[in-house]
Design a protein around this motif. Sequence first.
Motif, mmCIF file in Angstrom:
data_model
loop_
_atom_site.group_PDB
_atom_site.id
_atom_site.type_symbol
_atom_site.label_atom_id
_atom_site.label_comp_id
_atom_site.label_asym_id
_atom_site.label_seq_id
_atom_site.Cartn_x
_atom_site.Cartn_y
_atom_site.Cartn_z
ATOM 1 N N GLU A 1 0.631 -2.945 5.422
ATOM 2 C CA GLU A 1 0.038 -1.826 4.685
ATOM 3 C C GLU A 1 0.293 -1.935 3.184
ATOM 4 N N HIS A 2 1.224 -2.821 2.803
ATOM 5 C CA HIS A 2 1.509 -3.047 1.387
ATOM 6 C C HIS A 2 0.851 -4.340 0.883
ATOM 7 N N ASP A 3 0.002 -4.936 1.708
ATOM 8 C CA ASP A 3 -0.630 -6.197 1.346
ATOM 9 C C ASP A 3 -1.749 -5.976 0.333
ATOM 10 N N ASP A 4 -1.829 -6.880 -0.639
ATOM 11 C CA ASP A 4 -2.909 -6.898 -1.617
ATOM 12 C C ASP A 4 -3.546 -8.279 -1.549
ATOM 13 N N ILE B 1 3.945 -10.019 -0.775
ATOM 14 C CA ILE B 1 4.006 -8.613 -0.369
ATOM 15 C C ILE B 1 5.407 -8.117 -0.713
ATOM 16 N N LEU C 1 7.854 -4.858 -0.419
ATOM 17 C CA LEU C 1 8.026 -3.555 0.210
ATOM 18 C C LEU C 1 8.842 -2.622 -0.688
ATOM 19 N N PRO C 2 8.733 -1.320 -0.483
ATOM 20 C CA PRO C 2 9.506 -0.357 -1.296
ATOM 21 C C PRO C 2 11.012 -0.603 -1.237
#
Length: 345
Positions: free
Chosen positions: A41-44, A50, A52-53
């Motif tokens: 879901e954090h992939d661009d 990637i 992550l928070p």
Amino acid sequence: MADSVHRLNTSLSDENFKQSCASIRDKLVHLDQSSIDSILEHDDPQKAEIVLPDGRQFIWYFAIGSMNNPISLYLRDLYPIVSYPVVCPNYRVIFRSPSGMADIESDPGAEFHGVVHLLSNDEMARLDKMEGMYRRIPVNVIDYQGQSHLVYAYTMIIPNKTVGLPSERYLDIIVKGCEYYNVQPEYINRLKQEQALVPRKQPQEFQSFTDIPIDAFFSTDELARHDGTDPTLPMWICINGKILEYSGLPPADHPEYEERRRFYSFFQPRWGGRQADYGFAKGLYEPLYKIPLNEEDLSDEHRAMIEDLFITMIIKNSQNINYWKLIGRLLRSDTKLSTSHVHLN
């Protein structure tokens, strides 16, 4: 691709590849789908990383050679979170001399296929070290649903790049990996039917060491003591039950000193004082044989092949022949005498 009578026959290794895949299936590390989704879901698609928070990082890696094969990945302790087939536009894959390893080269209008893996940042850092003759470059790939993504591929950094032929072993690894990850059949067939290669040796062609001292046997404990860390003891290595002694580094003002020093610093921590067959079987995976689970899980033919590879790659290819001396055999229950035909002076 170059014309040649030699083409890949994958059927010779199909059964052992299936057995190898079955033997590692329970050992593979798989994340549950919810964990995978929380990463993706954090992939661009415009970035190869990637983040992550919580600070964890993952890297999209495009495998063009042996790393598209699940066995090769497993043997290097690499466990992709996601893997899928892609096409890489405006590049081509080339096999480089002298060893026939895969390289990527810009070629507008061309394309080739491979496998993308999502690896952890730690795994990618380890892979960087393994791929010492390569450097990462960003490339765009397109999956089979038409979605593009920026990924990292490796390109060779050696000077004076020349085109060569892959070995049959290496091409077999690539093809079986492509089949495993469902790369487009048309591309796989091109590799099988058009790519010229260096054929595998037959067992009767394997080289082996000779001039082994009669009745000179050493225990595994004695072998282990000669691991290269004690300056008063020479380094030993055991290949196919045969123990070789390394003469050590020449004087610092010797013209070969720097080359020998680099070789020793690489070789000693990996193989010094050890039976090296299992390690070489892991590092030089051959689909013709089922992957061994430990040092004892190698067939006689597999060990003979590794001995031949060691002679070709380590001894003959780099003037190392002047630095090694056969001193005896490893004392074990299955020690056998055999006719040999390679001399070390």
